[in-house]
Design a protein around this motif. Structure first.
Motif, PDB file in Angstrom:
ATOM      1  N   LEU A 267      -9.882  10.778  -7.326  1.00 19.62           N
ATOM      2  CA  LEU A 267      -8.429  10.824  -7.487  1.00 19.62           C
ATOM      3  C   LEU A 267      -7.712  10.946  -6.145  1.00 19.62           C
ATOM      4  N   LEU A 268      -8.124  11.893  -5.326  1.00 15.22           N
ATOM      5  CA  LEU A 268      -7.490  12.043  -4.012  1.00 15.22           C
ATOM      6  C   LEU A 268      -7.698  10.807  -3.131  1.00 15.22           C
ATOM      7  N   PRO A 269      -8.935  10.284  -3.022  1.00 21.88           N
ATOM      8  CA  PRO A 269      -9.103   9.046  -2.249  1.00 21.88           C
ATOM      9  C   PRO A 269      -8.288   7.882  -2.794  1.00 21.88           C
ATOM     10  N   LEU A 270      -8.172   7.787  -4.128  1.00 25.58           N
ATOM     11  CA  LEU A 270      -7.387   6.697  -4.710  1.00 25.58           C
ATOM     12  C   LEU A 270      -5.916   6.817  -4.331  1.00 25.58           C
ATOM     13  N   LEU A 271      -5.388   8.034  -4.364  1.00 34.58           N
ATOM     14  CA  LEU A 271      -3.995   8.249  -3.970  1.00 34.58           C
ATOM     15  C   LEU A 271      -3.786   7.912  -2.493  1.00 34.58           C
ATOM     16  N   ILE A 272      -4.740   8.311  -1.664  1.00 36.65           N
ATOM     17  CA  ILE A 272      -4.637   8.014  -0.228  1.00 36.65           C
ATOM     18  C   ILE A 272      -4.687   6.509   0.007  1.00 36.65           C
ATOM     19  N   CYS A 273      -5.604   5.837  -0.676  1.00 40.80           N
ATOM     20  CA  CYS A 273      -5.711   4.378  -0.535  1.00 40.80           C
ATOM     21  C   CYS A 273      -4.425   3.688  -0.974  1.00 40.80           C
ATOM     22  N   CYS A 274      -3.877   4.120  -2.098  1.00 41.90           N
ATOM     23  CA  CYS A 274      -2.639   3.509  -2.595  1.00 41.90           C
ATOM     24  C   CYS A 274      -1.498   3.711  -1.602  1.00 41.90           C
ATOM     25  N   PHE A 275      -1.377   4.933  -1.091  1.00 38.89           N
ATOM     26  CA  PHE A 275      -0.308   5.204  -0.122  1.00 38.89           C
ATOM     27  C   PHE A 275      -0.474   4.345   1.131  1.00 38.89           C
ATOM     28  N   CYS A 276      -1.687   4.324   1.666  1.00 39.67           N
ATOM     29  CA  CYS A 276      -1.924   3.595   2.916  1.00 39.67           C
ATOM     30  C   CYS A 276      -1.704   2.099   2.742  1.00 39.67           C
TER      31      CYS A 276
ATOM     32  N   ARG B  91      -6.650   1.445   8.842  1.00 40.22           N
ATOM     33  CA  ARG B  91      -5.823   0.237   8.892  1.00 40.22           C
ATOM     34  C   ARG B  91      -4.340   0.593   8.943  1.00 40.22           C
ATOM     35  N   TYR B  92      -3.964   1.609   8.174  1.00 36.75           N
ATOM     36  CA  TYR B  92      -2.562   2.038   8.166  1.00 36.75           C
ATOM     37  C   TYR B  92      -2.149   2.592   9.523  1.00 36.75           C
ATOM     38  N   VAL B  93      -2.984   3.446  10.094  1.00 35.31           N
ATOM     39  CA  VAL B  93      -2.678   4.040  11.403  1.00 35.31           C
ATOM     40  C   VAL B  93      -2.593   2.957  12.471  1.00 35.31           C
ATOM     41  N   CYS B  94      -3.475   1.968  12.370  1.00 32.72           N
ATOM     42  CA  CYS B  94      -3.494   0.879  13.350  1.00 32.72           C
ATOM     43  C   CYS B  94      -2.159   0.148  13.404  1.00 32.72           C
ATOM     44  N   ILE B  95      -1.532  -0.044  12.245  1.00 34.83           N
ATOM     45  CA  ILE B  95      -0.275  -0.784  12.183  1.00 34.83           C
ATOM     46  C   ILE B  95       0.930   0.130  12.370  1.00 34.83           C
TER      47      ILE B  95
ATOM     48  N   SER C  48       2.024   1.235   1.940  1.00 32.15           N
ATOM     49  CA  SER C  48       2.796   1.354   3.185  1.00 32.15           C
ATOM     50  C   SER C  48       2.476   0.209   4.132  1.00 32.15           C
ATOM     51  N   LEU C  49       1.210  -0.161   4.181  1.00 31.25           N
ATOM     52  CA  LEU C  49       0.793  -1.253   5.057  1.00 31.25           C
ATOM     53  C   LEU C  49       1.404  -2.579   4.615  1.00 31.25           C
ATOM     54  N   ILE C  50       1.450  -2.797   3.308  1.00 33.67           N
ATOM     55  CA  ILE C  50       2.067  -4.024   2.792  1.00 33.67           C
ATOM     56  C   ILE C  50       3.551  -4.071   3.147  1.00 33.67           C
ATOM     57  N   CYS C  51       4.224  -2.934   3.004  1.00 31.80           N
ATOM     58  CA  CYS C  51       5.655  -2.881   3.343  1.00 31.80           C
ATOM     59  C   CYS C  51       5.884  -3.205   4.817  1.00 31.80           C
ATOM     60  N   ILE C  52       5.028  -2.672   5.680  1.00 32.89           N
ATOM     61  CA  ILE C  52       5.165  -2.935   7.117  1.00 32.89           C
ATOM     62  C   ILE C  52       4.912  -4.406   7.418  1.00 32.89           C
ATOM     63  N   LEU C  53       3.873  -4.958   6.814  1.00 35.87           N
ATOM     64  CA  LEU C  53       3.523  -6.356   7.079  1.00 35.87           C
ATOM     65  C   LEU C  53       4.592  -7.314   6.565  1.00 35.87           C
ATOM     66  N   MET C  54       5.172  -7.004   5.416  1.00 36.04           N
ATOM     67  CA  MET C  54       6.196  -7.889   4.859  1.00 36.04           C
ATOM     68  C   MET C  54       7.461  -7.900   5.710  1.00 36.04           C
ATOM     69  N   LYS C  55       7.686  -6.811   6.449  1.00 38.04           N
ATOM     70  CA  LYS C  55       8.864  -6.741   7.321  1.00 38.04           C
ATOM     71  C   LYS C  55       8.597  -7.319   8.705  1.00 38.04           C
ATOM     72  N   CYS C  56       7.340  -7.616   8.984  1.00 35.34           N
ATOM     73  CA  CYS C  56       6.986  -8.120  10.310  1.00 35.34           C
ATOM     74  C   CYS C  56       7.520  -9.542  10.482  1.00 35.34           C
ATOM     75  N   PRO C  57       8.330  -9.787  11.508  1.00 34.99           N
ATOM     76  CA  PRO C  57       8.985 -11.095  11.646  1.00 34.99           C
ATOM     77  C   PRO C  57       8.165 -12.150  12.385  1.00 34.99           C
ATOM     78  N   LEU C  58       6.979 -11.800  12.863  1.00 32.76           N
ATOM     79  CA  LEU C  58       6.271 -12.696  13.769  1.00 32.76           C
ATOM     80  C   LEU C  58       5.400 -13.739  13.080  1.00 32.76           C
ATOM     81  N   PHE C  59       5.165 -13.621  11.781  1.00 34.47           N
ATOM     82  CA  PHE C  59       4.393 -14.676  11.138  1.00 34.47           C
ATOM     83  C   PHE C  59       4.957 -14.999   9.761  1.00 34.47           C
ATOM     84  N   LYS C  60       4.611 -16.183   9.288  1.00 31.79           N
ATOM     85  CA  LYS C  60       5.247 -16.746   8.111  1.00 31.79           C
ATOM     86  C   LYS C  60       4.771 -16.082   6.821  1.00 31.79           C
TER      87      LYS C  60
END
Length: 298
Positions: free
Chosen positions: A193-202, A104-108, A205-217
């Protein structure tokens, strides 16, 4: 039947009745989508669904064990098979949830690279690696639990796990724990632990990208964020208590905690949560939001 056994039996039955039909439905939906137009996320979803189906197929064995007050009254060989088939999907589910978060992260974040036709091949290869890794790793705690080191002659003798009273993967000697606890700790690091860290990072990061996206409310953003947070919570709630028993009590105190088996109730319910993740991801609004954000990123 004890109170704990009654609770376990109820959890197993609820999980099977809810999880199995939903997992079958998700499996059929994945097959149909992949046949029509395969994309990496659907391949990961398919493998996650297969993992749940394997777990749910062998869940009636756990029901029988709980109905017998956690006493193993079935053939001894079935204890071996049950151990392997219980923990195989247990750990593979966590890795596939991690792979889904990364996808999902790579997709965005990298929409151009995501559209590469070779990603289907890479995704299939990753799925094979996950199954092989989990299958091989699941053997180590199994072997450690069945080995009893003999310090006198420096040999290793097999000791049956199922003894009087007969219990499957429950009664361990001090020597077995010395072999088993480090194996459990390494599994916690690699499969939690490693999968949890990867999930948290992804997902962060995905939330940050989506919140900056100007195309939807903002309301649409919050819905997608809610789905992401819900997926992360499912991962943490399902696997954190069980793995904590290995770290906090198991490895540090050098013992097999009696409440460890109780944490498996939350892990068992994960088979009910995964189909929810599947159908939530495949709703039209999520796809529309991510597609719009991807187009703006590219």
């Amino acid at each position: 039947m004890s109170e704990d056994s009654t609770v376990f039996l109820a959890i197993y039955i609820i999980t099977f009745l809810i999880g199995f039909p939903n997992a079958v439905l998700a499996f059929c939906s994945c097959i149909r989508k992949i046949h029509r137009k395969p994309i990496p996320i659907d391949i990961f979803m398919l493998n996650l669904t297969v993992s749940d189906l394997v777990f749910l197929t062998f869940l009636p064995v756990k029901m029988k064990e709980a109905a017998d007050n956690m006493i193993w009254n079935m053939p001894y060989i079935l204890c071996h098979i049950n151990m392997f088939m219980f923990f195989l999907p247990f750990y593979s589910s966590g890795l596939f949830l991690t792979a889904i978060s990364a996808e999902r992260y790579v997709c965005i974040a990298f929409p151009v690279k995501y559209k590469s036709p070779k990603r289907i091949i890479y995704t299939t290869f990753i799925c094979v690696i996950i199954w092989v890794l989990v299958g091989v790793t699941s053997i180590f705690p199994y072997k450690a639990a069945y080995l009893d080191s003999n310090d006198a002659d420096n040999t290793t003798n097999k000791r049956h796990l199922v003894e009087e009273p007969q219990r499957c993967y429950s009664n361990f000697t001090a020597k077995q724990l010395r072999e088993l606890l480090p194996a459990r700790l390494s599994i916690v690091v690699v499969f939690f632990l490693l999968p949890l860290l990867i999930c948290c990072f992804c997902y962060i990061s995905l939330i940050c990208i989506l919140m900056k996206c100007p195309l939807f409310k903002r309301q649409r953003k919050l819905r997608v964020v809610g789905l992401i947070v819900g997926t992360l919570l499912v991962f943490a709630i399902s696997f954190a208590p069980y793995n904590a028993s290995h770290i906090v009590v198991g490895f540090i105190k050098k013992e097999n905690p009696y409440w460890r088996i109780k944490t498996l109730m939350l892990s068992t319910l994960n088979a009910c949560f995964d189909p929810i993740i599947f159908f939530s991801y495949h709703n039209k609004e999520y796809h529309r939001n991510t597609r719009e954000c991807t187009e703006s990123s590219s």
